[in-house]
Design a protein around this motif. Structure first.
Motif, PDB file in Angstrom:
ATOM      1  N   LEU A   1     -56.689   5.619   2.322  1.00 18.89           N
ATOM      2  CA  LEU A   1     -57.704   4.747   2.333  1.00 18.89           C
ATOM      3  C   LEU A   1     -58.460   4.752   1.266  1.00 18.89           C
ATOM      4  O   LEU A   1     -59.318   3.777   0.669  1.00 18.89           O
ATOM      5  CB  LEU A   1     -58.642   4.993   3.520  1.00 18.89           C
ATOM      6  N   LEU A   2     -58.111   5.813   0.510  1.00 22.76           N
ATOM      7  CA  LEU A   2     -58.593   5.798  -0.986  1.00 22.76           C
ATOM      8  C   LEU A   2     -57.550   6.165  -1.766  1.00 22.76           C
ATOM      9  O   LEU A   2     -56.580   6.566  -1.638  1.00 22.76           O
ATOM     10  CB  LEU A   2     -59.600   7.193  -1.079  1.00 22.76           C
ATOM     11  N   ARG A   3     -57.892   5.696  -3.168  1.00 23.79           N
ATOM     12  CA  ARG A   3     -56.854   5.717  -4.273  1.00 23.79           C
ATOM     13  C   ARG A   3     -56.306   7.134  -4.469  1.00 23.79           C
ATOM     14  O   ARG A   3     -57.046   8.116  -4.435  1.00 23.79           O
ATOM     15  CB  ARG A   3     -57.490   5.381  -5.715  1.00 23.79           C
ATOM     16  N   GLY A   4     -55.062   7.387  -4.457  1.00 24.70           N
ATOM     17  CA  GLY A   4     -54.301   8.729  -4.670  1.00 24.70           C
ATOM     18  C   GLY A   4     -54.539   9.191  -6.026  1.00 24.70           C
ATOM     19  O   GLY A   4     -54.167  10.617  -5.943  1.00 24.70           O
ATOM     20  N   ASP A   5     -55.156   8.577  -6.970  1.00 20.37           N
ATOM     21  CA  ASP A   5     -55.205   9.147  -8.263  1.00 20.37           C
ATOM     22  C   ASP A   5     -56.676   9.723  -8.718  1.00 20.37           C
ATOM     23  O   ASP A   5     -56.970  10.394  -9.732  1.00 20.37           O
ATOM     24  CB  ASP A   5     -54.673   8.182  -9.217  1.00 20.37           C
ATOM     25  N   ILE A   6     -57.431   9.597  -7.750  1.00 21.66           N
ATOM     26  CA  ILE A   6     -58.790   9.923  -7.767  1.00 21.66           C
ATOM     27  C   ILE A   6     -58.907  11.602  -8.030  1.00 21.66           C
ATOM     28  O   ILE A   6     -58.151  12.465  -7.288  1.00 21.66           O
ATOM     29  CB  ILE A   6     -60.011   9.782  -6.752  1.00 21.66           C
TER      30      ILE A   6
END
Length: 204
Positions: A139-144
């Motif tokens: 649901l949230l970007r994997g690169d954060i």
């Protein structure tokens, strides 16, 4: 949960401080507003600073209870993040005195430090956990960078409440809070995350 006399007094004192400020209220006026005698006051509080401290601690515990109830209702981590944002906006809108935060920072630094410690010990781990869940669920970007983003989210609150950056005479703190967090969290979301939380984004 039934309220004790202390709870009732702390709730009323908190509302008083948030609507009228702290330093411009004498202890005598506070006791009159709370409708308690000096003897009753001394039984519960050492002095005015102790009252201010206990109102901060009371409000922190209230928030924690609300978060437990919220997490039972809201299933996904993005929804939880945005629901926490909603609660924050609601609480800030209750504060009508522009002097409330500046009074705490300038005149009650030990009380303010309790609030800042709460952010570090409670809010940071809570945010870190929700971000991690959001990445795992895509649901949230994997690169954060979860640790860094968690720190940024907490530090943004300090910026929002900084009178030098957003003086209360010019800015509505609840609107600043909304503008800072809503778009930042939206930017962290994947397309799936935006869809999952669309109802939250729509009503903020």
């Amino acid at each position: 949960m039934s309220l004790t006399l202390r709870d009732t007094l702390l709730e009323e004192a908190l509302q008083l401080f948030q609507t009228q400020g702290i330093t411009n209220l004498s202890l005598e006026r506070i006791m009159t507003k709370l409708d308690i005698s000096p003897a009753t006051f001394r039984e519960m509080f050492h002095d005015k600073e102790d009252l201010v401290l206990q109102t901060m601690q009371y409000d922190i515990e209230r928030q924690k209870r609300e978060h437990v109830e919220l997490f039972q209702r809201v299933p996904n981590p993005v929804g939880r993040l945005l629901s926490l944002l909603e609660l924050g906006i609601r609480d800030l809108r209750k504060i009508s005195s522009p002097a409330y935060f500046s009074d705490l920072v300038q005149h009650y630094p030990q009380v303010w430090a309790v609030g800042m410690q709460h952010l570090e010990d409670y809010s940071y781990p809570q945010t870190h956990s929700l971000l991690n869940e959001g990445v795992v669920q895509k649901l949230l970007r994997g690169d954060i960078n979860i640790a860094l983003v968690s720190k940024i989210i907490i530090e943004q609150l300090n910026m929002v409440l900084n009178e030098q950056v957003f003086p209360a005479s010019r800015y509505n703190v609840a609107e600043v809070f909304r503008s800072v967090y809503l778009y930042y969290i939206r930017g962290l979301c994947t397309d799936e995350g935006i869809k999952a939380a669309s109802s939250y984004f729509a009503r903020m």
